[in-house]
Design an enzyme around this catalytic site. Sequence first.
Site, PDB file in Angstrom:
ATOM      1  CB  SER A  91      -1.103  -0.508   1.669  1.00 38.93           C
ATOM      2  OG  SER A  91      -0.803   0.812   1.697  1.00 38.93           O
ATOM      3  CE  LYS A  92      -2.492   6.141  -3.244  1.00 42.72           C
ATOM      4  NZ  LYS A  92      -2.890   6.976  -4.585  1.00 42.72           N
ATOM      5  NE  ARG A  93      -3.495   4.981   3.236  1.00 45.36           N
ATOM      6  CZ  ARG A  93      -4.022   4.395   2.010  1.00 45.36           C
ATOM      7  NH1 ARG A  93      -4.050   5.327   1.397  1.00 45.36           N
ATOM      8  NH2 ARG A  93      -5.423   3.437   1.438  1.00 45.36           N
TER       9      ARG A  93
END
Length: 469
Positions: free
Chosen positions: A234-236
């Site tokens: 996930s990009k977070r």
Amino acid sequence: MTVRVRFAPSPTGMFHVGGARSALQNWIYAKQQGGVFVLRIEDTDAARNKPEWTEGILSALDWIGISRGSYEGPYFQSANAGEHRAAAARLHESGRAYYCDCTREDVQARTGSQYQGYDGYHRDRGLAPGPGHALRFRTPDEGATVVVDLIRGEPTFENKLIEDFVIARGDGSPVFLLANVVDDMTMGITHVIRAEEHLPNTPKQQLLWEALGVKPPIWAHVPVVVNEKRQKLSKRRDKVALEAYRDEGYLAGAMRNYLMLLGWAPSGDREIVPWSVIEDEFRLDEVNLSSAFFDEKKLRAFNGEYIRALPVAEFVDACQPWLTGTGTIAPPPWQPEEFDADAFAAVAPLAQTRIAVLSEIVPNVDFLFLASPLIDEAAWTKTMKDGSAELLDDAVAAFEALDSWDAESLKSTLEAVGAERGLKLGKTQAPVRVAVTGRTVGLPLFESLEVLGRERTLTRMRAARLRLV
Ligand code: GLU
């Protein structure tokens, strides 16, 4: 029939490594089949799209080897909005879709509060189009939708379990699911190779193809890429942007080789293979069904091997963006006029065997270009002990007496200085290294001193000695 595949990213953020992998798989499949690779930017989510993300996708693809001009497109989904609306209208006219103005509360009041789906209330009520009236697709009551998937066989979905889903919102705008199908149809796509997360939508999309009277494509849903905790990248949470790897100094060749190994392996006991071998040997139907672990440590090791395999001149060229600070890469700590290309060329082969990503070149060579070294204070405290001052005094005196300033002589001289104190070379070297480079680790010391030169080496050793008073 010419095979036509597409890669259809949404420009809503940095370009994800999982996306890069799908793009490469599509690219190779098209090449193997003598087909066409189409790039389509799915830019209909106006609230989340930004033009710079589109530019990021194009340049990231270019970097990974899918170069501008070598594919069809880019097309933009937004440019096809008229077709999306026309398809929605056709589905309504043919009776395959109907209008509905139920709110979630209406449905829940009719069916019981927990019900999340739609109960088909408006199926046969003939509601006219109008503001707030969504268009729903009438899914078949019976039978099953069989998806032909090159990786998964024939996943089968019972039609009665597929609710009458919305294809155009109350304001008349078609939803993504329909736009995606209509685009694939108008672009003549024959094979849809994409991430597994889209599989739940596939029976709905296939029903739309059939209802619009066109033979559906062959599908291939590739397992997702996960982190070490087996969570979807996930990009977070994870480092997922291809650009971040590029700017850190991963080589495009290493990156694309590694991406293709996620869930697949070439023949034999090999992992690092020329791209041509991957293009020959890759088979979609050999892609593993379990999710693929994106192992950054392994990628680093891979990249180190790719770096070591470069001819030195290419390595020197590859380092340039980090030596000068180009584009999105931060400038180095030295001024451009302080850089010395000959000195760099002299140490480049030593650095080439030691770094795993190209950005690591900077801390390895900054001592050569800065007027005085960047002293790492923790390294200093750890290294400069009782006796270091005297050791530096003796080393300075011995170096001053040298006729020839070369790595061999420097080494034997310092070895002798240490031996007088009963010290091994490693212990004798440490204060000299910190004095001259500011660090405890780096390139081989004596070659470094040779390149740095007599004056600068002695000046730094004397300066360090003064700090120890
Ligand atoms: N735009 C979609 C995405 O980025 C792609 C959907 C598809 O490949 O069909 O996830």
